[in-house]
Design a protein around this motif. Structure first.
Motif, PDB file in Angstrom:
ATOM      1  N   ALA A  35       0.239  -0.898   0.374  1.00  0.00           N
ATOM      2  CA  ALA A  35       0.143   0.133   0.438  1.00  0.00           C
ATOM      3  C   ALA A  35       0.743   1.606  -0.070  1.00  0.00           C
ATOM      4  O   ALA A  35       0.313   2.258  -0.700  1.00  0.00           O
ATOM      5  CB  ALA A  35      -0.533   0.090   1.131  1.00  0.00           C
ATOM      6  N   ILE A  36       2.281   1.527   0.762  1.00  0.00           N
ATOM      7  CA  ILE A  36       3.006   2.275   1.342  1.00  0.00           C
ATOM      8  C   ILE A  36       3.359   2.526  -0.592  1.00  0.00           C
ATOM      9  O   ILE A  36       3.618   3.688  -1.623  1.00  0.00           O
ATOM     10  CB  ILE A  36       3.805   1.961   1.993  1.00  0.00           C
ATOM     11  N   LYS A  37       3.708   1.662  -1.266  1.00  0.00           N
ATOM     12  CA  LYS A  37       4.455   1.554  -2.583  1.00  0.00           C
ATOM     13  C   LYS A  37       3.348   2.034  -3.888  1.00  0.00           C
ATOM     14  O   LYS A  37       4.199   2.663  -3.960  1.00  0.00           O
ATOM     15  CB  LYS A  37       5.119  -0.306  -2.892  1.00  0.00           C
ATOM     16  N   THR A  38       2.331   1.687  -3.485  1.00  0.00           N
ATOM     17  CA  THR A  38       1.354   2.246  -4.588  1.00  0.00           C
ATOM     18  C   THR A  38       0.887   4.104  -4.328  1.00  0.00           C
ATOM     19  O   THR A  38      -0.574   4.146  -4.861  1.00  0.00           O
ATOM     20  CB  THR A  38      -0.172   1.115  -4.603  1.00  0.00           C
ATOM     21  N   HIS A  39       0.830   4.288  -2.895  1.00  0.00           N
ATOM     22  CA  HIS A  39       0.988   5.437  -2.027  1.00  0.00           C
ATOM     23  C   HIS A  39      -0.533   5.203  -2.099  1.00  0.00           C
ATOM     24  O   HIS A  39      -1.586   6.390  -2.911  1.00  0.00           O
ATOM     25  CB  HIS A  39       1.191   6.385  -3.279  1.00  0.00           C
ATOM     26  N   ASN A  40      -1.322   4.277  -1.319  1.00  0.00           N
ATOM     27  CA  ASN A  40      -3.165   4.508  -1.762  1.00  0.00           C
ATOM     28  C   ASN A  40      -3.243   4.713   0.089  1.00  0.00           C
ATOM     29  O   ASN A  40      -3.257   3.208   0.549  1.00  0.00           O
ATOM     30  CB  ASN A  40      -3.455   2.771  -1.736  1.00  0.00           C
ATOM     31  N   ALA A  41      -3.365   5.609  -0.176  1.00  0.00           N
ATOM     32  CA  ALA A  41      -3.323   5.935   2.192  1.00  0.00           C
ATOM     33  C   ALA A  41      -4.661   5.322   2.023  1.00  0.00           C
ATOM     34  O   ALA A  41      -4.850   4.423   3.897  1.00  0.00           O
ATOM     35  CB  ALA A  41      -3.720   7.830   1.610  1.00  0.00           C
ATOM     36  N   ASP A  42      -5.742   5.458   1.579  1.00  0.00           N
ATOM     37  CA  ASP A  42      -7.084   4.766   2.128  1.00  0.00           C
ATOM     38  C   ASP A  42      -6.980   2.791   2.442  1.00  0.00           C
ATOM     39  O   ASP A  42      -6.934   2.624   3.537  1.00  0.00           O
ATOM     40  CB  ASP A  42      -7.609   4.435   1.089  1.00  0.00           C
ATOM     41  N   GLU A  43      -5.563   2.424   1.281  1.00  0.00           N
ATOM     42  CA  GLU A  43      -5.502   0.578   1.777  1.00  0.00           C
ATOM     43  C   GLU A  43      -4.559   0.786   2.616  1.00  0.00           C
ATOM     44  O   GLU A  43      -4.361   0.267   3.736  1.00  0.00           O
ATOM     45  CB  GLU A  43      -4.885   0.395   0.699  1.00  0.00           C
ATOM     46  N   VAL A  44      -3.532   1.795   2.909  1.00  0.00           N
ATOM     47  CA  VAL A  44      -2.572   1.796   4.159  1.00  0.00           C
ATOM     48  C   VAL A  44      -2.964   1.538   5.754  1.00  0.00           C
ATOM     49  O   VAL A  44      -3.355   0.874   5.978  1.00  0.00           O
ATOM     50  CB  VAL A  44      -1.541   3.074   4.414  1.00  0.00           C
ATOM     51  N   GLU A  45      -4.471   2.754   5.400  1.00  0.00           N
ATOM     52  CA  GLU A  45      -4.749   3.249   6.891  1.00  0.00           C
ATOM     53  C   GLU A  45      -5.845   1.525   6.857  1.00  0.00           C
ATOM     54  O   GLU A  45      -6.309   1.049   8.227  1.00  0.00           O
ATOM     55  CB  GLU A  45      -6.054   3.846   6.553  1.00  0.00           C
ATOM     56  N   HIS A  46      -6.585   1.236   6.287  1.00  0.00           N
ATOM     57  CA  HIS A  46      -7.501  -0.021   6.108  1.00  0.00           C
ATOM     58  C   HIS A  46      -5.944  -1.311   6.884  1.00  0.00           C
ATOM     59  O   HIS A  46      -6.931  -2.218   7.610  1.00  0.00           O
ATOM     60  CB  HIS A  46      -7.734  -0.103   5.330  1.00  0.00           C
TER      61      HIS A  46
END
Length: 149
Positions: A35-46
């Motif tokens: 999720a960090i690599k894809t820069h997906n903040a929603d996924e990171v938080e989930h």
């Protein structure tokens, strides 16, 4: 810099259900990295929330096995788990307060990863032989029989 700790046989306890739960925690760390690599903040938080919830419920399950086996070091192990819970909650609080999601996620990936590997190799390995020895042949062993090797 990417820092992900992956599951290896050195982390096996010999209690299959515990090993499967530990593997899942390692998978969450890999998901955070993705999720960090894809820069997906929603996924990171989930994923962070899922990781924290799962790790805390895993710790509770682990303690229930120790309690059923009469493990004499249950209380100190419980205190280690409580310290982990406080540490995990602090990360959740930082996210809730609007701190940079990716910075917190990178810290979690490293900090929780290192904590987990040290905890498994040191604290968890200590209870395994006791739990296996003391619940073998008993009700809990029959109930969990398929999880022991």
């Amino acid at each position: 810099m990417s820092f992900v700790i992956t599951w290896t046989t050195e982390f096996e306890t010999g209690i299959d259900i515990i090993d499967e739960q530990h593997k899942r925690i390692f998978e969450y760390l890999e998901e955070i990295d993705h999720a960090i690599k894809t820069h997906n903040a929603d996924e990171v938080e989930h994923v962070i929330k899922s990781l924290i919830d799962y790790a805390i419920s895993h710790n509770t399950f682990e303690e229930s096995l120790m309690e059923k086996a009469g493990y004499p070091m249950l209380e100190p192990h419980h205190q280690v788990h409580e310290a982990f819970k406080a540490r995990a909650q602090a990360y959740s609080d930082r996210l809730a307060q609007g701190e940079d999601t990716f910075r917190v996620a990178r810290e979690i990936r490293t900090d929780i990863g290192l904590w987990l590997t040290n905890h498994i190799k040191r604290d968890d390995k200590h209870y395994v032989s006791f739990v296996k020895r003391n619940i073998e042949g008993g009700f809990v062993a029959r109930m969990l029989g398929k999880f022991f090797r």
